[in-house]
Scaffold this active site. Structure first.
Site, PDB file in Angstrom:
ATOM      1  N   GLY A 197      21.000   9.330 -25.898  1.00  0.00           N
ATOM      2  CA  GLY A 197      22.088   9.974 -25.848  1.00  0.00           C
ATOM      3  C   GLY A 197      21.957  11.514 -26.462  1.00  0.00           C
ATOM      4  N   ASN A 198      23.119  12.338 -26.818  1.00  0.00           N
ATOM      5  CA  ASN A 198      22.878  13.528 -27.323  1.00  0.00           C
ATOM      6  C   ASN A 198      23.904  13.762 -28.291  1.00  0.00           C
ATOM      7  OD1 ASN A 198      25.131  14.751 -25.989  1.00  0.00           O
ATOM      8  ND2 ASN A 198      24.097  14.061 -24.138  1.00  0.00           N
ATOM      9  N   ARG A 199      24.033  15.057 -28.693  1.00  0.00           N
ATOM     10  CA  ARG A 199      24.786  15.234 -29.883  1.00  0.00           C
ATOM     11  C   ARG A 199      26.179  15.787 -29.607  1.00  0.00           C
ATOM     12  NH1 ARG A 199      21.134  15.611 -34.181  1.00  0.00           N
ATOM     13  NH2 ARG A 199      18.755  15.882 -33.318  1.00  0.00           N
ATOM     14  N   ALA A 225      27.869  17.102 -21.799  1.00  0.00           N
ATOM     15  CA  ALA A 225      26.359  17.118 -22.007  1.00  0.00           C
ATOM     16  C   ALA A 225      25.809  15.732 -21.462  1.00  0.00           C
ATOM     17  CB  ALA A 225      25.885  17.123 -23.479  1.00  0.00           C
TER      18      ALA A 225
END
Ligand code: PMT
Length: 390
Positions: free
Chosen positions: A204-206, A268
């Site tokens: 995943g990402n932030r 994102a």
């Protein structure tokens, strides 16, 4: 903008209530029809007769003494806009918690018109955690706040808490009634995708989804029909139709069903995902797994490839300067690219503020100061509306 519009002016009990008489006058001068509703405390500061004389109709002051069967719902349905000025801490708290125990509070709960609040109170009350919580709640419900500002307060105190001036409230009201995106569908993607490694873990990402949700709210406030495809668990912005997804593939499938006039890609999206997610939870005892990745579908590119007349806004989160974002704007074929330097403090992932640079297809850049994500979203939607000649 206000000419012929039906405005309910709600007055609650603070010394700034005297300014509401001027506000009523300014609204009438701008061509609005004005009706007034007052709390019992407001009537200790200013007489109902003052508003009756100014507006030509008697304010609603009591739910039980009015001849109408349901005066608050009647007024609430009549309104195209409700302005509460001054909005005291008590009135804000009532609205935040849905307590309808006076004529103003009941009207606020019953209306579907946009609501603008101009808070006025002592600095200590404005800064109290309870008021901070209540303001967050009413903002999340889509109500709009103007002020308070710093200045002289009741009793000679000075600090933040002074109500916005009548002229400022009138200008703000005009922007709230400005709905340049009416009749258009706006697609927004938001949040970070999660690509499964196994049934419990993911890549995943932030991204929190704050930027995308703010854009969806700003588009809805301007009258658009909004389809928000999001991985975020943030509450649905008022007026937006929300599709909750997790992976890039799910996001693509949701987007494929939407036929927008404007598409804003704030999500994102993972560029790569595990080629094969494990059926069972990966076990430490089996040693470190070898990850084989494959590209995810490019959702923005799939919308551009439709060849429809869609105004496309891309976002670029970069760490090494604006040049890569300029190159990306050209390569992706977007109408506008919003670059955020995710290494700058107060900018990018998870923050409530963002510092962005707008990139035109020819590479021209416009650097914006650090703003709240809500303000970035508002400015962006105004620019898009403007480009579409709205
Ligand atoms: O959610 P927040 O915490 O508020 O943070 C906001 C944000 C930093 C995530 C947001 O402002 C942002 O910059 N989003 C884009 C993130 C990004 O890294 O985009 P990108 O450079 O990988 O992709 C460029 C554009 O193509 C983006 O509009 C993206 O949504 C889109 N894209 C990318 C890959 C892919 N497979 N499909 C896409 O649609």
């Amino acid at each position: 903008m206000l000419s012929g519009r039906r405005v309910v002016l709600g007055v609650s009990g603070g010394v700034a209530a005297y300014k509401s008489a001027y506000l009523a006058r300014r609204l009438l001068e701008a061509g609005a029809e004005v009706r007034v509703v007052m709390t019992p405390a407001a009537q200790r500061f200013i007489g109902a007769q003052t508003f009756a004389s100014l507006t030509g109709s008697h304010p609603l002051t009591d739910l039980f003494e009015d001849p109408s069967v349901s005066p608050h719902t009647e007024l609430a349905r009549w309104a195209e806009l409700v302005i509460v000025a001054p909005a005291t801490a008590a009135t804000i708290a009532r609205l935040a918690h849905g307590i309808a125990d006076n004529a103003l509070a009941a009207t606020l709960l019953a209306t579907r018109a946009p609501v603008v609040l101009a808070p006025a109170m002592h600095t200590e009350m404005w800064e109290h955690p309870a008021t901070r919580r209540n303001i967050s709640l009413i903002e999340a419900d889509g109500h709009r706040i103007i002020g308070p500002f710093s200045g002289e307060l009741a009793g000679g105190d000075v600090g933040i808490g002074r109500v916005a001036e009548p002229e400022e409230i009138v200008e703000f009201a005009k922007t709230v009634l400005h709905r340049p995106l009416e009749g258009l569908t706006v697609l927004v993607t938001a949040g970070g995708t999660r690509e499964a490694l196994d049934p419990v873990r993911y890549l995943g990402n932030r991204s929190s989804g704050k930027m995308g949700h703010a854009i969806a709210a700003a588009a809805a406030q301007r009258g658009a029909h909004v389809e928000l495809v999001t991985t975020s668990s943030l509450p649905a912005p008022p007026g937006a139709n929300v599709h909750r997804v997790e992976s890039a593939q799910e996001m693509l499938e949701a987007v494929e069903k939407i036929h927008p006039d404007i598409a804003v890609f704030a999500a994102a999206v993972a560029d790569f995902r595990p080629a094969q997610a494990a059926q069972d939870k990966l076990s430490r005892s089996d040693g470190p797994p070898t990850l084989v990745l494959e590209p995810t579908p490019d959702i923005l590119a799939s919308v551009v490839a439709r060849g429809d007349d869609i105004f496309v806004v891309g976002f670029a989160a970069e760490t090494g300067g604006v040049e890569r974002a300029i190159e990306k704007a050209k390569r992706k074929g977007v109408d506008l690219m919003v670059y955020n330097d995710v290494t700058a403090p107060g900018s990018g992932f998870g923050t409530d503020t963002n510092q962005v640079t707008l990139i035109e297809p020819d590479g021209t850049v416009d650097r914006w100061p650090q703003l709240s994500k809500a303000e970035v979203a508002s400015r962006l939607m105004e620019i898009v509306a403007n480009r579409l000649g709205r």
